[in-house]
Design a protein around this motif. Structure first.
Motif, PDB file in Angstrom:
ATOM      1  N   ARG A  17      60.371  49.547  26.512  1.00  0.00           N
ATOM      2  CA  ARG A  17      59.229  50.648  26.295  1.00  0.00           C
ATOM      3  C   ARG A  17      59.001  51.285  24.963  1.00  0.00           C
ATOM      4  NH1 ARG A  17      61.367  51.397  31.366  1.00  0.00           N
ATOM      5  NH2 ARG A  17      62.629  53.144  30.828  1.00  0.00           N
ATOM      6  N   GLN A  18      60.372  51.318  24.146  1.00  0.00           N
ATOM      7  CA  GLN A  18      60.447  51.991  22.922  1.00  0.00           C
ATOM      8  C   GLN A  18      60.027  50.947  21.716  1.00  0.00           C
ATOM      9  OE1 GLN A  18      64.024  54.207  22.730  1.00  0.00           O
ATOM     10  NE2 GLN A  18      64.298  53.510  24.680  1.00  0.00           N
ATOM     11  N   LEU A  19      60.282  49.657  21.830  1.00  0.00           N
ATOM     12  CA  LEU A  19      60.368  48.891  20.689  1.00  0.00           C
ATOM     13  C   LEU A  19      59.272  47.635  20.921  1.00  0.00           C
ATOM     14  CD1 LEU A  19      61.643  47.579  17.995  1.00  0.00           C
ATOM     15  CD2 LEU A  19      63.359  46.373  19.437  1.00  0.00           C
ATOM     16  N   ALA A  75      56.389  47.994  32.867  1.00  0.00           N
ATOM     17  CA  ALA A  75      55.556  48.128  34.163  1.00  0.00           C
ATOM     18  C   ALA A  75      54.039  47.622  34.204  1.00  0.00           C
ATOM     19  CB  ALA A  75      55.814  49.305  34.666  1.00  0.00           C
ATOM     20  N   ASP A  76      53.498  47.972  32.911  1.00  0.00           N
ATOM     21  CA  ASP A  76      52.185  47.576  32.830  1.00  0.00           C
ATOM     22  C   ASP A  76      52.105  45.756  32.391  1.00  0.00           C
ATOM     23  OD1 ASP A  76      53.075  47.330  30.184  1.00  0.00           O
ATOM     24  OD2 ASP A  76      51.708  48.909  29.450  1.00  0.00           O
ATOM     25  N   GLY A  77      53.125  44.993  32.372  1.00  0.00           N
ATOM     26  CA  GLY A  77      52.951  43.611  32.252  1.00  0.00           C
ATOM     27  C   GLY A  77      52.994  43.236  30.886  1.00  0.00           C
ATOM     28  N   VAL A  78      53.277  44.390  29.768  1.00  0.00           N
ATOM     29  CA  VAL A  78      53.051  43.854  28.357  1.00  0.00           C
ATOM     30  C   VAL A  78      54.516  43.583  27.858  1.00  0.00           C
ATOM     31  CG1 VAL A  78      52.698  44.843  26.000  1.00  0.00           C
ATOM     32  CG2 VAL A  78      50.868  45.375  28.054  1.00  0.00           C
ATOM     33  N   GLY A  79      54.476  42.459  27.166  1.00  0.00           N
ATOM     34  CA  GLY A  79      56.038  42.227  26.860  1.00  0.00           C
ATOM     35  C   GLY A  79      56.392  42.825  25.282  1.00  0.00           C
ATOM     36  N   PRO A  80      57.613  42.885  24.919  1.00  0.00           N
ATOM     37  CA  PRO A  80      57.783  43.440  23.456  1.00  0.00           C
ATOM     38  C   PRO A  80      57.620  42.632  22.244  1.00  0.00           C
ATOM     39  CG  PRO A  80      59.855  42.732  24.721  1.00  0.00           C
ATOM     40  CD  PRO A  80      58.648  42.319  25.627  1.00  0.00           C
ATOM     41  N   ILE A  81      57.152  41.444  22.518  1.00  0.00           N
ATOM     42  CA  ILE A  81      56.999  40.471  21.168  1.00  0.00           C
ATOM     43  C   ILE A  81      55.789  40.255  21.061  1.00  0.00           C
ATOM     44  CG2 ILE A  81      57.419  38.186  20.018  1.00  0.00           C
ATOM     45  CD1 ILE A  81      60.168  39.607  21.081  1.00  0.00           C
ATOM     46  N   ARG A  82      55.065  40.678  19.758  1.00  0.00           N
ATOM     47  CA  ARG A  82      53.703  40.278  19.413  1.00  0.00           C
ATOM     48  C   ARG A  82      53.927  39.175  18.403  1.00  0.00           C
ATOM     49  NH1 ARG A  82      53.576  43.361  22.424  1.00  0.00           N
ATOM     50  NH2 ARG A  82      52.610  45.364  22.757  1.00  0.00           N
ATOM     51  N   TYR A  83      53.240  37.791  18.666  1.00  0.00           N
ATOM     52  CA  TYR A  83      53.652  36.534  17.799  1.00  0.00           C
ATOM     53  C   TYR A  83      52.283  36.214  17.363  1.00  0.00           C
ATOM     54  CZ  TYR A  83      54.919  31.930  16.974  1.00  0.00           C
ATOM     55  OH  TYR A  83      55.409  30.861  16.309  1.00  0.00           O
ATOM     56  N   ARG A  84      52.122  36.181  15.915  1.00  0.00           N
ATOM     57  CA  ARG A  84      50.927  35.739  15.209  1.00  0.00           C
ATOM     58  C   ARG A  84      51.250  34.556  14.343  1.00  0.00           C
ATOM     59  NH1 ARG A  84      49.644  38.273  18.630  1.00  0.00           N
ATOM     60  NH2 ARG A  84      48.182  40.253  18.781  1.00  0.00           N
ATOM     61  N   LYS A  85      50.514  33.451  14.701  1.00  0.00           N
ATOM     62  CA  LYS A  85      50.645  32.352  13.905  1.00  0.00           C
ATOM     63  C   LYS A  85      49.382  32.247  12.713  1.00  0.00           C
ATOM     64  CE  LYS A  85      51.971  29.479  17.484  1.00  0.00           C
ATOM     65  NZ  LYS A  85      51.900  27.930  18.115  1.00  0.00           N
ATOM     66  N   SER A  86      49.489  33.269  11.805  1.00  0.00           N
ATOM     67  CA  SER A  86      48.628  33.025  10.626  1.00  0.00           C
ATOM     68  C   SER A  86      49.228  33.760   9.348  1.00  0.00           C
ATOM     69  CB  SER A  86      47.262  33.276  11.134  1.00  0.00           C
ATOM     70  OG  SER A  86      47.126  34.822  11.572  1.00  0.00           O
TER      71      SER A  86
END
Ligand code: F6P
Length: 500
Positions: A319-321, A358-369
């Motif tokens: 929830r913090q990172l 709890a809102d279903g969002v995971g902590p990693i944002r992965y962008r392939k560009s």
């Protein structure tokens, strides 16, 4: 310091330069509406050399890989770049699909790349790849010969794609002044022995006047291999081989520090950071980043394991990172690259599922560009820490770019001890990517670090990065090239006719 020119004419360090590399600094491509657009190549090495060429002028010879590259050049295959502020010529070399396949993908990236990186991918050497690698290298040398404005113009060849260019060029223009910079690790002679063509490669490199490496370790490995394979003599910075004397040195590459400062001071910089936050849906107090070419040497799966361990150890951290991973696709037609890409996709999905909020969002944002410099710098500035976790790396310019972007003295660099940059950036949090728990300890240390300590470390890192920028790197190499012992030079050539 600009040296007086031994041969008369322009001072050595303002003379136009001939840069030779596989990758071009600007690419032209077709947009969806059919129009032609251009973009800079985003890799650290291209950005660094482009800065140098914009300052000095001259010609950069490289493979024209863009699908609209042919539409942008003149009858001599040249285009002035940067397209929006022309400062030098880009001379494009055309390769057929088969040439690209055997020379670039095959010999350079399935053979030499794994040979030089201890990343446990088996090098593959095929006769056909080698044959075409030789013929493409010969073409590059002929193009340099044709483009050389005069023999006093220094020729600066880049990397493992072009090891045979100095040798071919020596035959065409014996008096040419040639330096080659080896950007990646140079293997120990025991490892080099895997390569059936090592002798030809060493001979090609030995035809340089100056051969430069990132680290002393690489320089020593080359000297040992040249002694063992070619019977070269000498141990200091000079090597006698095949009746010639060459210089061999170690000069770590840097970034365009001042340009990065200018980007961070531009009025729109804060707005760019806010835009990135929105686009990447960052709503946490803490942000981590990783920016890499999508390559198995970069230790991205290992980094994800360490992040997984960290989120497991620290309930509530999800929830913090937010961790933002930018991975720029590269060499994706090769199985070894497709395999690491699939592995990373799976791991990101698994971590995001396992550590979802709890809102279903995971902590990693992965962008392939790729990100352009302004956005990339804004991303660095958003981050509380940046991870560089290479399993083996010549230098790694992301580590230096991150430090250059942090004029605010915020952010912690978490750096693999197996990246060349770790030799200089000793105030980073140093980790071993193979040690998952130790790596997670390093991340925890970065997150827990007191404000004063963070600032102290970043200040020290910035001194190093500012003091060794890309201009100092190039100046050191080109000054050494200009000041070589005249006894190593061929008889006075005079000026030869210019372009064809
Ligand atoms: O830094 C090593 C290097 O291979 C450079 O020579 C090259 O420009 C860069 O990585 C990017 O690799 P590629 O051109 O294969 O995408």
């Amino acid at each position: 310091m600009v040296q007086p020119d031994r041969r008369g004419g322009e001072p050595a360090l303002t003379r136009p330069l001939v840069v030779v590399s596989n990758r071009e600094p600007y690419i032209h491509s077709r947009s969806a509406d059919g129009s032609v657009k251009w973009s800079p190549t985003t890799g650290g090495v291209s950005v660094a050399l482009d800065a140098l060429m914009r300052e000095r002028g001259g010609v950069w010879i490289a493979h024209g890989a863009g699908d609209a590259d042919r539409l942008a050049v003149d009858d001599d295959d040249r285009v002035r770049v940067p397209p929006d502020a022309p400062a030098y010529d880009l001379r494009r070399i055309w390769l057929t699909e088969a040439e690209e396949h055997h020379y670039y993908e095959g010999f350079a990236n399935e053979g030499l790349w794994p040979l030089c990186h201890v990343a446990h991918v088996k090098p593959v050497f095929r006769t056909e790849d080698w044959r075409i690698y030789q013929s493409v290298n010969r073409r590059f040398a002929h193009t340099v010969h044709a483009e050389l404005p005069d023999v006093s113009a220094p020729i600066f060849v880049q990397d493992y794609h072009l090891t045979l260019v100095p040798g071919f060029l020596r035959r065409l223009r014996p008096e040419a002044r040639v330096a080659l910079f080896w950007h990646i690790p140079f293997p120990h002679p025991d490892q080099l022995r895997i390569c059936p063509y090592r002798r030809e490669i060493l001979e090609g490199l030995a035809d340089c006047d100056l051969l430069a490496f990132q680290l002393e370790r690489d320089r020593r490995n080359f000297l040992a291999a040249a002694r063992a394979e070619l019977g070269a003599r000498g141990s200091g910075s000079r090597l006698e081989v095949g009746g010639r004397t060459m210089a061999v040195c170690a000069v770590p590459i840097g970034v365009d520090y001042d340009r990065i400062q200018a980007v961070t001071r531009a009025p729109a910089f804060e707005a760019e950071q806010n835009r990135l936050r929105r686009e990447l849906r960052i709503d946490t107090a803490l942000v981590g980043v990783g920016v890499d070419r999508l390559d198995y040497t970069k230790g991205i799966p290992e980094r994800l394991s360490a992040l997984d361990a960290l989120f497991t150890r620290w309930p509530g951290l999800n929830r913090q990172l937010t961790f933002v991973q930018i991975a720029v696709p590269s060499r994706s037609t090769l199985d070894s690259y497709a395999a690491v890409e699939a592995d990373i996709d799976e791991r990101v999905a698994a971590i995001n599922a396992k550590h979802a909020r709890a809102d279903g969002v995971g902590p990693i944002r992965y962008r392939k560009s790729a990100l352009r410099m302004r956005r990339l710098t804004a991303l660095y500035r958003l981050a509380d820490f940046c991870i560089v976790s290479s399993l083996h790396d010549g230098m790694n310019l992301v580590a230096k770019e991150f430090v250059a972007a942090r004029e605010d003295l915020g952010g912690v660099l978490v750096l693999s001890e197996l990246a060349g940059a770790a030799q200089e950036l000793t105030e980073a949090v140093i980790i071993n990517p193979y040690d998952v728990e130790g790596f997670a300890d390093g991340l925890q240390l970065a997150l827990d670090m007191q404000h004063d300590e963070r600032e102290r470390r970043m200040r020290a890192l910035r001194r190093v990065v500012a003091g060794r920028d890309v201009f100092r790197w190039a100046t050191e190499i080109l000054e050494q090239l200009e000041n070589l012992d005249p006894r190593s030079l061929p008889p006075a050539p005079g000026r030869l006719p210019g372009r064809r």
